[in-house]
Design a protein around this motif. Structure first.
Motif, PDB file in Angstrom:
ATOM      1  N   THR A   7      -7.812  -2.852  -8.822  1.00 16.01           N
ATOM      2  CA  THR A   7      -7.827  -1.880  -7.737  1.00 16.01           C
ATOM      3  C   THR A   7      -6.386  -1.715  -7.306  1.00 16.01           C
ATOM      4  OG1 THR A   7     -10.008  -2.633  -7.002  1.00 16.01           O
ATOM      5  CG2 THR A   7      -8.668  -1.401  -5.409  1.00 16.01           C
ATOM      6  N   VAL A   8      -5.893  -0.490  -7.337  1.00 15.65           N
ATOM      7  CA  VAL A   8      -4.550  -0.201  -6.838  1.00 15.65           C
ATOM      8  C   VAL A   8      -4.734   0.573  -5.547  1.00 15.65           C
ATOM      9  CG1 VAL A   8      -2.358   0.962  -7.278  1.00 15.65           C
ATOM     10  CG2 VAL A   8      -3.562  -0.185  -9.147  1.00 15.65           C
ATOM     11  N   ARG A   9      -4.077   0.101  -4.492  1.00 11.69           N
ATOM     12  CA  ARG A   9      -4.250   0.689  -3.162  1.00 11.69           C
ATOM     13  C   ARG A   9      -2.968   0.526  -2.361  1.00 11.69           C
ATOM     14  NH1 ARG A   9      -4.247  -3.495   0.098  1.00 11.69           N
ATOM     15  NH2 ARG A   9      -5.005  -5.525  -0.622  1.00 11.69           N
ATOM     16  N   PRO A  10      -2.838   1.305  -1.273  1.00  6.82           N
ATOM     17  CA  PRO A  10      -1.678   1.108  -0.396  1.00  6.82           C
ATOM     18  C   PRO A  10      -1.717  -0.291   0.224  1.00  6.82           C
ATOM     19  CG  PRO A  10      -2.725   3.224   0.050  1.00  6.82           C
ATOM     20  CD  PRO A  10      -3.635   2.460  -0.876  1.00  6.82           C
ATOM     21  N   ALA A  11      -0.569  -0.904   0.348  1.00 13.51           N
ATOM     22  CA  ALA A  11      -0.481  -2.227   0.967  1.00 13.51           C
ATOM     23  C   ALA A  11      -0.744  -2.105   2.466  1.00 13.51           C
ATOM     24  CB  ALA A  11       0.902  -2.826   0.723  1.00 13.51           C
ATOM     25  N   THR A  12      -1.262  -3.179   3.032  1.00 10.66           N
ATOM     26  CA  THR A  12      -1.505  -3.264   4.472  1.00 10.66           C
ATOM     27  C   THR A  12      -0.737  -4.463   5.018  1.00 10.66           C
ATOM     28  OG1 THR A  12      -3.417  -4.725   4.286  1.00 10.66           O
ATOM     29  CG2 THR A  12      -3.843  -2.340   4.127  1.00 10.66           C
ATOM     30  N   LEU A  13      -0.739  -4.598   6.334  1.00  9.94           N
ATOM     31  CA  LEU A  13      -0.083  -5.766   6.943  1.00  9.94           C
ATOM     32  C   LEU A  13      -0.672  -7.069   6.421  1.00  9.94           C
ATOM     33  CD1 LEU A  13       0.487  -4.556  10.604  1.00  9.94           C
ATOM     34  CD2 LEU A  13       2.232  -5.100   8.899  1.00  9.94           C
ATOM     35  N   ALA A  14      -1.935  -7.066   6.074  1.00 10.22           N
ATOM     36  CA  ALA A  14      -2.578  -8.274   5.537  1.00 10.22           C
ATOM     37  C   ALA A  14      -2.003  -8.676   4.176  1.00 10.22           C
ATOM     38  CB  ALA A  14      -4.089  -8.069   5.428  1.00 10.22           C
ATOM     39  N   ASP A  15      -1.310  -7.750   3.504  1.00  9.93           N
ATOM     40  CA  ASP A  15      -0.735  -8.021   2.185  1.00  9.93           C
ATOM     41  C   ASP A  15       0.701  -8.525   2.247  1.00  9.93           C
ATOM     42  OD1 ASP A  15      -2.989  -7.072   0.652  1.00  9.93           O
ATOM     43  OD2 ASP A  15      -2.360  -5.038   1.211  1.00  9.93           O
ATOM     44  N   VAL A  74      -1.916  -9.089  -7.629  1.00  9.84           N
ATOM     45  CA  VAL A  74      -1.233  -9.519  -8.851  1.00  9.84           C
ATOM     46  C   VAL A  74       0.003  -8.685  -9.158  1.00  9.84           C
ATOM     47  CG1 VAL A  74      -3.302 -10.543  -9.873  1.00  9.84           C
ATOM     48  CG2 VAL A  74      -2.767  -8.124 -10.308  1.00  9.84           C
ATOM     49  N   GLY A  75       0.250  -7.668  -8.347  1.00 10.21           N
ATOM     50  CA  GLY A  75       1.428  -6.844  -8.565  1.00 10.21           C
ATOM     51  C   GLY A  75       1.625  -5.860  -7.432  1.00 10.21           C
ATOM     52  N   MET A  76       2.819  -5.292  -7.410  1.00 14.59           N
ATOM     53  CA  MET A  76       3.141  -4.283  -6.403  1.00 14.59           C
ATOM     54  C   MET A  76       4.147  -3.311  -6.980  1.00 14.59           C
ATOM     55  SD  MET A  76       6.126  -5.426  -3.948  1.00 14.59           S
ATOM     56  CE  MET A  76       7.622  -6.186  -4.538  1.00 14.59           C
ATOM     57  N   VAL A  77       4.215  -2.156  -6.340  1.00 14.58           N
ATOM     58  CA  VAL A  77       5.254  -1.182  -6.648  1.00 14.58           C
ATOM     59  C   VAL A  77       5.725  -0.593  -5.326  1.00 14.58           C
ATOM     60  CG1 VAL A  77       3.646   0.757  -7.060  1.00 14.58           C
ATOM     61  CG2 VAL A  77       5.936   0.802  -8.067  1.00 14.58           C
ATOM     62  N   GLU A  78       7.047  -0.551  -5.175  1.00 14.28           N
ATOM     63  CA  GLU A  78       7.656   0.104  -4.010  1.00 14.28           C
ATOM     64  C   GLU A  78       8.120   1.484  -4.445  1.00 14.28           C
ATOM     65  OE1 GLU A  78      10.355  -2.408  -1.293  1.00 14.28           O
ATOM     66  OE2 GLU A  78      10.518  -3.325  -3.284  1.00 14.28           O
ATOM     67  N   VAL A  79       7.982   2.448  -3.541  1.00 14.03           N
ATOM     68  CA  VAL A  79       8.538   3.781  -3.728  1.00 14.03           C
ATOM     69  C   VAL A  79       9.450   4.002  -2.533  1.00 14.03           C
ATOM     70  CG1 VAL A  79       8.067   6.230  -4.063  1.00 14.03           C
ATOM     71  CG2 VAL A  79       6.406   4.530  -4.855  1.00 14.03           C
ATOM     72  N   LEU A  80      10.753   3.990  -2.777  1.00 16.23           N
ATOM     73  CA  LEU A  80      11.750   4.073  -1.707  1.00 16.23           C
ATOM     74  C   LEU A  80      12.512   5.383  -1.835  1.00 16.23           C
ATOM     75  CD1 LEU A  80      13.050   0.399  -2.025  1.00 16.23           C
ATOM     76  CD2 LEU A  80      11.301   1.283  -0.457  1.00 16.23           C
ATOM     77  N   ARG A  81      12.304   6.267  -0.860  1.00 18.01           N
ATOM     78  CA  ARG A  81      12.922   7.602  -0.910  1.00 18.01           C
ATOM     79  C   ARG A  81      14.442   7.533  -0.806  1.00 18.01           C
ATOM     80  NH1 ARG A  81       9.185  12.126   0.979  1.00 18.01           N
ATOM     81  NH2 ARG A  81       7.253  11.012   1.447  1.00 18.01           N
ATOM     82  N   LEU A 116       0.063   0.413 -11.700  1.00 16.19           N
ATOM     83  CA  LEU A 116       0.893   0.548 -10.500  1.00 16.19           C
ATOM     84  C   LEU A 116       1.838   1.740 -10.610  1.00 16.19           C
ATOM     85  CD1 LEU A 116       1.711  -3.201  -9.868  1.00 16.19           C
ATOM     86  CD2 LEU A 116       0.616  -1.659  -8.204  1.00 16.19           C
ATOM     87  N   LEU A 117       2.487   1.894 -11.757  1.00 17.73           N
ATOM     88  CA  LEU A 117       3.445   2.983 -11.924  1.00 17.73           C
ATOM     89  C   LEU A 117       2.748   4.339 -11.874  1.00 17.73           C
ATOM     90  CD1 LEU A 117       6.438   3.450 -12.190  1.00 17.73           C
ATOM     91  CD2 LEU A 117       6.186   3.291 -14.667  1.00 17.73           C
ATOM     92  N   THR A 118       1.595   4.446 -12.488  1.00 18.43           N
ATOM     93  CA  THR A 118       0.823   5.690 -12.432  1.00 18.43           C
ATOM     94  C   THR A 118       0.447   6.026 -10.991  1.00 18.43           C
ATOM     95  OG1 THR A 118      -0.031   5.376 -14.670  1.00 18.43           O
ATOM     96  CG2 THR A 118      -1.311   6.811 -13.203  1.00 18.43           C
TER      97      THR A 118
END
Length: 196
Positions: A7-15, A74-81, A116-118
């Motif tokens: 499941t890929v989803r936006p991170a929350t404070l709990a993450d 198990v993974g994350m991706v940041e998108v930094l403008r 994650l990249l997709t």
């Protein structure tokens, strides 16, 4: 490669705690690649960074996480403008961002990074971002291979020269699609969009 249920989803404070652990593990792996270039950031600085991004209701930047079937991140991706270049510069404005993907070692080769990249590309596109870049240093051949497989290509050349004779001071220039950042001792000195 064996795919796994994700499941890929936006991170929350709990993450945030999981994001901090991912960043720390990634830092250790990068130090093994090149200890002169990389460092382990302070845990509290990482915590503040991710807490600020996930709490930002405007959603300027994004962090997405991948959860395995057991709910473990198990993974994350940041998108930094990136900021647009100032009006006096010759670079044309283009809504762009940098992506940074991290996958736990045990989850590599299972499609986590690709998922994650997709998702990051869709997240960016949904927000009007038209260009993504991945800042990779030459020693990280696995990252170059990963992003290349997903259509990312060489976006330029960065030339640098140390102008300080002290051996503990290193200078490098980091180019993204739109920006030139001067970094001294691993700290941004200033952002510039011009060339000499």
């Amino acid at each position: 490669m064996q795919e796994t249920r994700l499941t890929v989803r936006p991170a929350t404070l709990a993450d945030v705690a999981s994001l901090v652990e991912l960043r720390l593990a990634n830092a250790e792996a990068h130090i093994a690649l090149d200890a002169a270039t990389y460092r382990v950031p302070a845990r509290d600085a990482i915590t503040r960074h991710f807490a600020a991004i996930v709490a930002d209701e405007a959603g300027r930047d994004g962090v997405l996480v991948a959860e395995g079937h057991d709910g473990q991140v198990v993974g994350m991706v940041e998108v930094l403008r990136h900021s647009d270049p100032p009006d006096h510069q010759i670079l044309r404005p283009e809504p762009s961002a940098q992506v940074h993907t991290v996958v736990l070692p045990d989850a590599r080769g299972l499609g986590v990074g690709s998922a994650l990249l997709t998702a990051a590309e869709q997240w960016a596109s949904d927000r009007g971002i038209t260009y993504l870049s991945a800042g990779i240093y030459h020693r990280n051949v696995d990252a170059v291979r990963f992003y290349s497989r997903h259509g990312y290509t060489n976006a330029g050349l960065s030339l640098g020269k140390s102008v300080n004779e002290r051996p503990q001071c290193r200078h490098r220039s980091q180019f993204t699609s739109m920006h030139h950042r001067h970094i001294v001792n691993d700290q941004p000195l200033q952002d510039r969009q011009d060339t000499p």
